[in-house]
Design an enzyme around this catalytic site. Structure first.
Site, PDB file in Angstrom:
ATOM      1  CE  LYS A   1       1.010  14.297   6.060  1.00 34.70           C
ATOM      2  NZ  LYS A   1       0.836  13.333   7.180  1.00 34.70           N
TER       3      LYS A   1
ATOM      4  CD1 TRP B   1      -0.286   3.460   2.562  1.00 37.18           C
ATOM      5  CD2 TRP B   1      -2.227   4.259   1.747  1.00 37.18           C
ATOM      6  NE1 TRP B   1      -0.872   2.471   1.805  1.00 37.18           N
ATOM      7  CE2 TRP B   1      -2.057   2.927   1.291  1.00 37.18           C
ATOM      8  CE3 TRP B   1      -3.379   4.962   1.370  1.00 37.18           C
ATOM      9  CZ2 TRP B   1      -3.003   2.293   0.479  1.00 37.18           C
ATOM     10  CZ3 TRP B   1      -4.310   4.325   0.567  1.00 37.18           C
ATOM     11  CH2 TRP B   1      -4.119   3.003   0.129  1.00 37.18           C
ATOM     12  CG  ASP B   2      -0.752  10.253   8.602  1.00 36.56           C
ATOM     13  OD1 ASP B   2      -1.751  10.989   8.681  1.00 36.56           O
ATOM     14  OD2 ASP B   2       0.313  10.513   9.172  1.00 36.56           O
ATOM     15  CG  MET B   3      -0.886   9.450   1.795  1.00 35.41           C
ATOM     16  SD  MET B   3       0.715  10.282   1.824  1.00 35.41           S
ATOM     17  CE  MET B   3       1.843   8.936   2.084  1.00 35.41           C
TER      18      MET B   3
END
Length: 771
Positions: free
Chosen positions: A480, A452-454
């Protein structure tokens, strides 16, 4: 004529929301819109027949809508307005003589008048309360009289990105207080001449936090100019142009800060005894004489360090660059770098390197894809491609001999196939490295198998916290996804408990999800979205958002990416981003700006990906993931009118007691002044990107919000005390300092943010109390 137009409007409204309402019901959604659509159509027919029963029916619709809306979301004006605004306006129109005098009889008029007044009364009442406001106070107790600020420096200086190596974003200055901050005025303005232009990549932003050493401020600009200013007057002393190569493939064009180093190996007063290090967006690190901006020829190769050495795919111009300030610690420069997210499976390494601050000699390199080999690589050997990187800034505790690095995810972000064991261990983590050798001392992962691009986006903040076991050297790490990790920075063990919770499964074929995910006991993670949270300016785009919500895959936080399209909430924008948080080490409290903006990501099979365009994009839109079986389309979850599909607030300010982990207050932050066609000062609570800064005077300063204001808050209550209008977007972190005459200044840059559309500029703004 009036009645004919009225009938047509009611018929069109009825058909639109009726058809949409039936679609919504078919998706498992609320029945209200289908029923309301039918009521509008019948009202249109009755009006055409001049039947006063139209007023009775419409009164029933208004009262039914009011009861339904309040039962669904309570007395929230912003959500009530979206549900009932159009209906109330049309009800007012039906009460006009142009409509009533055409009807046979007027027995429905009192009923419609009552329904209208009831709706307006509820709307007025909802303006007096805020169901999302959390009032409270932080303790004013001075828990630590002589706190560890992370190094010795004059109180009036700001020598590191976060003021010290601890990254606290706290100043011990006390001239500006909660009592007098309302008197702040603009002391001086400086313009750099570097402003976003039409040829720039979309994400060209001005995010620098200045440094202050002696009587001089040091800044950089998006296109990598380094500039020295007189701290008292803002007059330019010198400037240096790195003359970066223009790259269409670069994803970000920004500079968040420079680094300062006092070289004790050089005699005081000699050239380059004090240095400014400028990171560039074409992967260089340049050493400049702090006195005059001249290049320091004794550093690296004629004053310039090539950050592409030993880098895989170094020939992919614009794929690796430096956007954040390096950290100086233990005589070393700790440097990370940004890579283009989701462009390709063949991208540069996320290696973190430590160089001798005097000579530029490489001392160690830590590559999360090859973590055990920290001795400098020989010529010809390459770092691991696509390994998790540190695109933000590290922090350090020289007494413990540790440097703390916030790590991102391996790109492509949404595809976890073929990740190595090392990548799975270090991705989206806070990792402590030995300051002298680069060896791993501990790891705390914040997301397992991140799809999730966290990234851990911000510099970890170091502060000593009083616990039941005494004073503990701690680390505060914002993420994030909204969790705040409060760890013992010696070991990485939690001070505020962390536990694992079950996570959604069902990844695409060939991938998998982690069965559980970590959750901190201190979290700003929002409740999962439901249909009732969908929003719009009108009932029409709100209905569209409800339909879109049900069409997406969504099982709460960590819903896996899908071909159907998955809702990511909190979104890629992050609850916290690179601006991080600020802490008061005396009171042991924290101030942050949690932001909530849902995103949508949808995987695109490789065969369906359109031909490549030569120009670069941002992290929104189509991300090609060349070499992977899927590309991804992602961006904010928006209505057809371009506003967020989820209801506000989208942004808050919040205060936390770090000793207990309790959130003391949470208030809406920012207005729609610059988001709407008219300059409306409504405090909705808007997104922001940037960071806060705390002073010992009990004041917090924050720009960041998308409404181009610079604000001051009471640290104890979180209530706003002062604001100033900025000439451009203030998506940066402010700082403060004192000049030789004892005057305290607060400085923020205002240059805008390309991705969120705030106004571009090139301003450095300094505020002070009147003399």
């Amino acid at each position: 004529m009036a009645i004919a137009v009225t009938c047509l409007i009611f018929l069109i409204v009825g058909l639109a929301i009726g058809a949409g309402g039936i679609w919504l019901v078919a998706l498992g959604g609320n029945w209200y819109y289908a029923i309301a659509g039918l009521a509008f159509i019948i009202t249109a027919v009755l009006l055409w027949r001049r039947n006063h029963a139209a007023l009775w029916l419409y009164a029933a619709l208004m009262l039914g809508t009011l009861i339904w809306a309040v039962s669904e979301i309570g007395f929230d004006w912003w959500q009530l307005g979206a549900r009932g605004g159009v209906i109330v306006l049309l009800g007012l129109w039906l009460l006009t003589p142009w409509v009533r005098r055409t009807l046979k009889g007027a027995s429905g008029t009192p009923a419609l008048l009552v329904a209208t007044l009831a709706s307006l009364g509820v709307a007025a009442y909802s303006l007096t309360i805020d169901p999302y406001n959390m009032a409270g106070e932080l303790s004013t107790e001075k828990v630590t009289a002589t706190p560890n600020l992370g190094g010795q420096m004059p109180a009036g200086e700001w020598q590191f990105y976060g003021r010290t190596q601890f990254g606290q974003r706290y100043s011990p200055l006390t001239k500006i207080t909660t009592d007098n901050v309302g008197n702040l005025t603009l002391a001086w303005t400086y313009r750099t001449g570097d402003i976003r232009g039409p040829a720039d990549v979309p994400e060209t932003t001005y995010q620098v936090t200045p440094l202050k050493i002696g009587d001089t401020l040091y800044i950089c600009t998006p296109h990598d100019l380094a500039i020295a200013l007189d701290a008292a007057t803002g007059k330019e002393k010198w400037r240096f142009d790195a003359k970066i190569r223009p790259e269409s493939q670069r994803q970000h064009q920004t500079c968040r800060g420079v680094a300062y180093f006092h070289d004790t190996k050089v005699a005081a007063g000699q050239p380059c005894a004090e240095r400014i290090y400028l990171p560039t967006s074409d992967a260089r690190l340049i050493a400049l004489d702090a006195a005059n901006g001249q290049v320091c020829p004794g550093f690296a190769e004629g004053g310039t360090l090539n950050l592409l050495a030993n880098m895989p795919y170094a020939n992919k111009s614009g794929y690796y660059y430096s956007t954040s300030a390096p950290l100086i610690a233990g005589g070393k420069i700790i440097v990370g770098g940004a890579v283009n997210d989701d462009y390709s499976t063949q991208e540069p390494s996320g290696v973190i390197r430590a160089y001798d601050a005097d000579t530029g000699r490489l001392i160690w390199n830590w590559d999360s894809g090859n973590p055990d080999q920290t001795t400098p690589l020989p010529a010809g050997q390459l770092y691991t491609n696509n390994s998790p990187n540190m695109w933000s800034t590290a922090s350090a505790d020289e007494a413990l001999g540790l440097v703390y690095v916030p790590l991102g995810n391996q790109t492509p972000d949404q595809l976890g196939m073929n990740r190595s064991e090392n990548v799975e261990r270090f991705s989206s983590s806070i990792t402590a490295l030995d300051l002298n050798t680069g060896q791993v001392r501990w790891v705390r992962q914040t997301v397992h198998h991140d799809l999730w691009d966290m990234d851990v986006p911000a510099q970890p903040t170091l502060v000593d916290i009083t616990t039941a076991n005494g004073l503990v050297p701690a680390l505060v790490g914002p993420t994030k996804q909204g969790d705040i990790y409060v760890l013992d920075r010696r070991s990485g063990e939690p001070i505020i408990p962390v536990h694992e919770v079950p996570a959604p499964d069902g990844a695409i074929e060939g991938d998998h999800t982690a069965p559980t995910q970590p959750v901190s006991g201190l979290s700003f993670n929002p409740p999962p979205l439901v249909e009732a949270n969908m929003w719009g300016i009108t009932m029409f785009d709100q209905l569209a958002c409800r339909i879109a919500f049900h069409k997406l895959r969504y099982e709460g936080r960590y819903t896996p990416p899908s071909l159907q399209g998955s809702l990511v909430y909190p979104g890629n924008f992050g609850t916290f981003n690179w601006g991080g948080v600020a802490v008061d080490p005396v009171r042991q409290v924290m101030f942050g700006m949690p932001t909530y903006l849902a995103f949508v990501s949808r995987l695109i099979p490789r065969a369906d990906v359109p031909p490549q365009n030569a120009s670069a994009g941002s992290e929104q839109g189509l991300n090609r993931n060349e070499g992977a079986p899927y590309a991804v389309v992602m961006g904010p979850f928006l209505s057809p009118l371009g506003v967020p599909c989820q209801a506000p607030p989208w942004g808050y300010v919040a205060g936390v007691d770090l000793r207990t982990g309790n959130i003391a207050y949470k208030h809406r932050n920012g207005t729609v002044y610059d988001m709407s066609p008219l300059p409306l000062p409504f405090r909705v609570g808007v997104p922001g990107i940037g960071g806060p800064m705390i002073t010992a005077g009990g004041v917090v300063f924050l720009g960041a919000a998308v409404d181009n204001f610079f604000r001051a808050y009471d640290l104890t209550t979180g209530l706003q005390l002062w604001q100033a209008r900025l000439p451009a977007g203030g998506q940066a972190t402010p700082m403060t300092y004192e000049t030789s005459d004892g005057r305290q200044f607060v400085v923020i840059v205002a240059g805008g943010h390309g991705s969120i559309g705030t106004k571009a500029g090139d301003y450095v703004m300094a505020y002070a109390l009147p003399k």
